[in-house]
Design a protein around this motif. Sequence first.
Motif, PDB file in Angstrom:
ATOM      1  N   ASN A   1       0.816  -1.213   0.000  1.00  0.00           N
ATOM      2  CA  ASN A   1       0.000   0.000   0.000  1.00  0.00           C
ATOM      3  C   ASN A   1       0.854   1.270   0.000  1.00  0.00           C
ATOM      4  OD1 ASN A   1       0.988   0.051   2.601  1.00  0.00           O
ATOM      5  ND2 ASN A   1      -0.988  -0.257   3.604  1.00  0.00           N
ATOM      6  N   GLY A   2       2.183   1.099  -0.149  1.00  0.00           N
ATOM      7  CA  GLY A   2       3.089   2.235  -0.221  1.00  0.00           C
ATOM      8  C   GLY A   2       3.624   2.714   1.107  1.00  0.00           C
ATOM      9  N   ARG A   3       3.109   2.180   2.218  1.00  0.00           N
ATOM     10  CA  ARG A   3       3.578   2.608   3.529  1.00  0.00           C
ATOM     11  C   ARG A   3       4.888   1.892   3.872  1.00  0.00           C
ATOM     12  NH1 ARG A   3      -1.186   1.916   7.695  1.00  0.00           N
ATOM     13  NH2 ARG A   3      -0.321   3.761   8.722  1.00  0.00           N
ATOM     14  N   LEU A   4       5.639   2.473   4.792  1.00  0.00           N
ATOM     15  CA  LEU A   4       6.883   1.866   5.251  1.00  0.00           C
ATOM     16  C   LEU A   4       6.580   1.003   6.466  1.00  0.00           C
ATOM     17  CD1 LEU A   4       9.886   2.157   4.329  1.00  0.00           C
ATOM     18  CD2 LEU A   4      10.199   3.576   6.348  1.00  0.00           C
ATOM     19  N   GLY A   5       6.972  -0.280   6.426  1.00  0.00           N
ATOM     20  CA  GLY A   5       6.596  -1.209   7.476  1.00  0.00           C
ATOM     21  C   GLY A   5       7.795  -1.819   8.188  1.00  0.00           C
ATOM     22  N   LEU A   6       7.766  -1.776   9.527  1.00  0.00           N
ATOM     23  CA  LEU A   6       8.748  -2.456  10.368  1.00  0.00           C
ATOM     24  C   LEU A   6       8.094  -3.712  10.926  1.00  0.00           C
ATOM     25  CD1 LEU A   6      11.398  -2.635  12.065  1.00  0.00           C
ATOM     26  CD2 LEU A   6      10.227  -1.239  13.798  1.00  0.00           C
ATOM     27  N   TYR A   7       8.782  -4.840  10.784  1.00  0.00           N
ATOM     28  CA  TYR A   7       8.243  -6.111  11.268  1.00  0.00           C
ATOM     29  C   TYR A   7       9.208  -6.727  12.267  1.00  0.00           C
ATOM     30  CZ  TYR A   7       7.055 -11.057  11.377  1.00  0.00           C
ATOM     31  OH  TYR A   7       6.742 -12.326  11.804  1.00  0.00           O
ATOM     32  N   LEU A   8       8.719  -6.989  13.482  1.00  0.00           N
ATOM     33  CA  LEU A   8       9.449  -7.725  14.495  1.00  0.00           C
ATOM     34  C   LEU A   8       8.652  -8.959  14.858  1.00  0.00           C
ATOM     35  CD1 LEU A   8      10.530  -4.841  16.926  1.00  0.00           C
ATOM     36  CD2 LEU A   8      11.822  -5.810  15.020  1.00  0.00           C
ATOM     37  N   ARG A   9       9.303 -10.071  14.965  1.00  0.00           N
ATOM     38  CA  ARG A   9       8.628 -11.343  15.194  1.00  0.00           C
ATOM     39  C   ARG A   9       8.235 -11.523  16.656  1.00  0.00           C
ATOM     40  NH1 ARG A   9       9.914 -16.180  18.356  1.00  0.00           N
ATOM     41  NH2 ARG A   9       9.214 -18.007  17.193  1.00  0.00           N
ATOM     42  N   THR A  10       7.010 -12.018  16.883  1.00  0.00           N
ATOM     43  CA  THR A  10       6.615 -12.555  18.172  1.00  0.00           C
ATOM     44  C   THR A  10       5.846 -13.840  17.913  1.00  0.00           C
ATOM     45  OG1 THR A  10       4.447 -11.499  18.321  1.00  0.00           O
ATOM     46  CG2 THR A  10       6.326 -10.235  19.140  1.00  0.00           C
ATOM     47  N   SER A  11       5.622 -14.615  18.969  1.00  0.00           N
ATOM     48  CA  SER A  11       4.909 -15.878  18.810  1.00  0.00           C
ATOM     49  C   SER A  11       3.412 -15.683  18.652  1.00  0.00           C
ATOM     50  CB  SER A  11       5.162 -16.774  20.032  1.00  0.00           C
ATOM     51  OG  SER A  11       4.745 -16.122  21.209  1.00  0.00           O
ATOM     52  N   SER A  12       2.910 -14.474  18.985  1.00  0.00           N
ATOM     53  CA  SER A  12       1.463 -14.294  19.031  1.00  0.00           C
ATOM     54  C   SER A  12       0.868 -13.706  17.763  1.00  0.00           C
ATOM     55  CB  SER A  12       1.101 -13.390  20.220  1.00  0.00           C
ATOM     56  OG  SER A  12       1.727 -12.126  20.082  1.00  0.00           O
ATOM     57  N   ASP A  13       1.623 -12.926  17.011  1.00  0.00           N
ATOM     58  CA  ASP A  13       1.042 -12.323  15.818  1.00  0.00           C
ATOM     59  C   ASP A  13       2.137 -11.974  14.827  1.00  0.00           C
ATOM     60  OD1 ASP A  13       1.256  -9.808  17.892  1.00  0.00           O
ATOM     61  OD2 ASP A  13       1.664  -9.218  15.835  1.00  0.00           O
ATOM     62  N   SER A  14       1.719 -11.567  13.629  1.00  0.00           N
ATOM     63  CA  SER A  14       2.672 -11.242  12.563  1.00  0.00           C
ATOM     64  C   SER A  14       2.422  -9.837  12.027  1.00  0.00           C
ATOM     65  CB  SER A  14       2.566 -12.265  11.431  1.00  0.00           C
ATOM     66  OG  SER A  14       1.248 -12.278  10.900  1.00  0.00           O
ATOM     67  N   GLU A  15       1.859  -8.960  12.854  1.00  0.00           N
ATOM     68  CA  GLU A  15       1.558  -7.609  12.423  1.00  0.00           C
ATOM     69  C   GLU A  15       2.821  -6.755  12.374  1.00  0.00           C
ATOM     70  OE1 GLU A  15      -1.410  -6.359  11.432  1.00  0.00           O
ATOM     71  OE2 GLU A  15      -2.259  -8.364  11.629  1.00  0.00           O
ATOM     72  N   SER A  16       2.896  -5.910  11.357  1.00  0.00           N
ATOM     73  CA  SER A  16       3.963  -4.922  11.302  1.00  0.00           C
ATOM     74  C   SER A  16       3.407  -3.583  11.770  1.00  0.00           C
ATOM     75  CB  SER A  16       4.519  -4.792   9.884  1.00  0.00           C
ATOM     76  OG  SER A  16       3.511  -4.319   9.009  1.00  0.00           O
ATOM     77  N   VAL A  17       4.297  -2.659  12.079  1.00  0.00           N
ATOM     78  CA  VAL A  17       3.878  -1.293  12.339  1.00  0.00           C
ATOM     79  C   VAL A  17       4.226  -0.494  11.091  1.00  0.00           C
ATOM     80  CG1 VAL A  17       6.069  -0.676  13.476  1.00  0.00           C
ATOM     81  CG2 VAL A  17       4.013   0.670  13.921  1.00  0.00           C
ATOM     82  N   ALA A  18       3.258   0.265  10.577  1.00  0.00           N
ATOM     83  CA  ALA A  18       3.411   0.912   9.284  1.00  0.00           C
ATOM     84  C   ALA A  18       3.303   2.416   9.424  1.00  0.00           C
ATOM     85  CB  ALA A  18       2.364   0.399   8.300  1.00  0.00           C
ATOM     86  N   PHE A  19       4.058   3.127   8.578  1.00  0.00           N
ATOM     87  CA  PHE A  19       4.114   4.586   8.604  1.00  0.00           C
ATOM     88  C   PHE A  19       3.777   5.130   7.223  1.00  0.00           C
ATOM     89  CE2 PHE A  19       6.820   3.051  11.947  1.00  0.00           C
ATOM     90  CZ  PHE A  19       6.616   3.930  13.004  1.00  0.00           C
TER      91      PHE A  19
END
Length: 225
Positions: free
Chosen positions: A85-103
């Motif tokens: 979607n053109g946003r910049l995304g940081l992804y850090l792994r956890t066991s509970s989810d796969s969501e990134s934080v996007a800007f």
Amino acid sequence: MRFSCVLFLIAISMALAVSVPIKSVVFPRATNTDHVEFTPLKPLNLRAFSLCMRVATELTGQREVIFFAYRTPDADELNLWRLNNGRLGLYLRTSSDSESVAFNVPQLGALETHLCVTWDSSSGAAAVFMNGRKSLTKIYKQGHTVRPGGKVVIGQDFDSYSGHFDAHQSFVGEISDVNLWDSVLSDSTIQDLSSGMRAPRGNVLDWEAAKLRFHGGAKVVNREL
């Protein structure tokens, strides 16, 4: 005495004006082979970090683009993306989810951008800097730790620890000056780095001292900042 001071100031100005040689990596095409493996100075056991690089790309359209990938045998630990979607995304792994934080930031293009992302586990504070300008702060993965024992790659995203890259996620363009610190740098330090100042260098990944392994058609060129 005044003349000596003038000479001293001139010498300092000339020293600051000297350009610094630096290697830059060009990824000329979308493939599932071209990538660069980066050897860290120490394990990526991170409770905070600042990741900075210089990036230029002409890739457009609805397509994910990977800028930086760090993976352990179990999972992706730290990825930096341009999302579809053109946003910049940081992804850090956890066991509970796969969501990134996007800007939602200005689109990257053929003109080089100094890009940084910072994150702190104790607060979860994450932010992006583009050419020294800071985004808003978002809260992401508070209490998380980036685990050691993995591989760092530029230009591709791991589908498994042994590789298995996807050409539709590969980077095409130019990347240089990749540095990683195990702390959150101050805003003023990131602004200085954006302007071309050389200190401090990354204490986890140091681009100037790095051992890089080139695979496929990724090419290194020498330039000056």
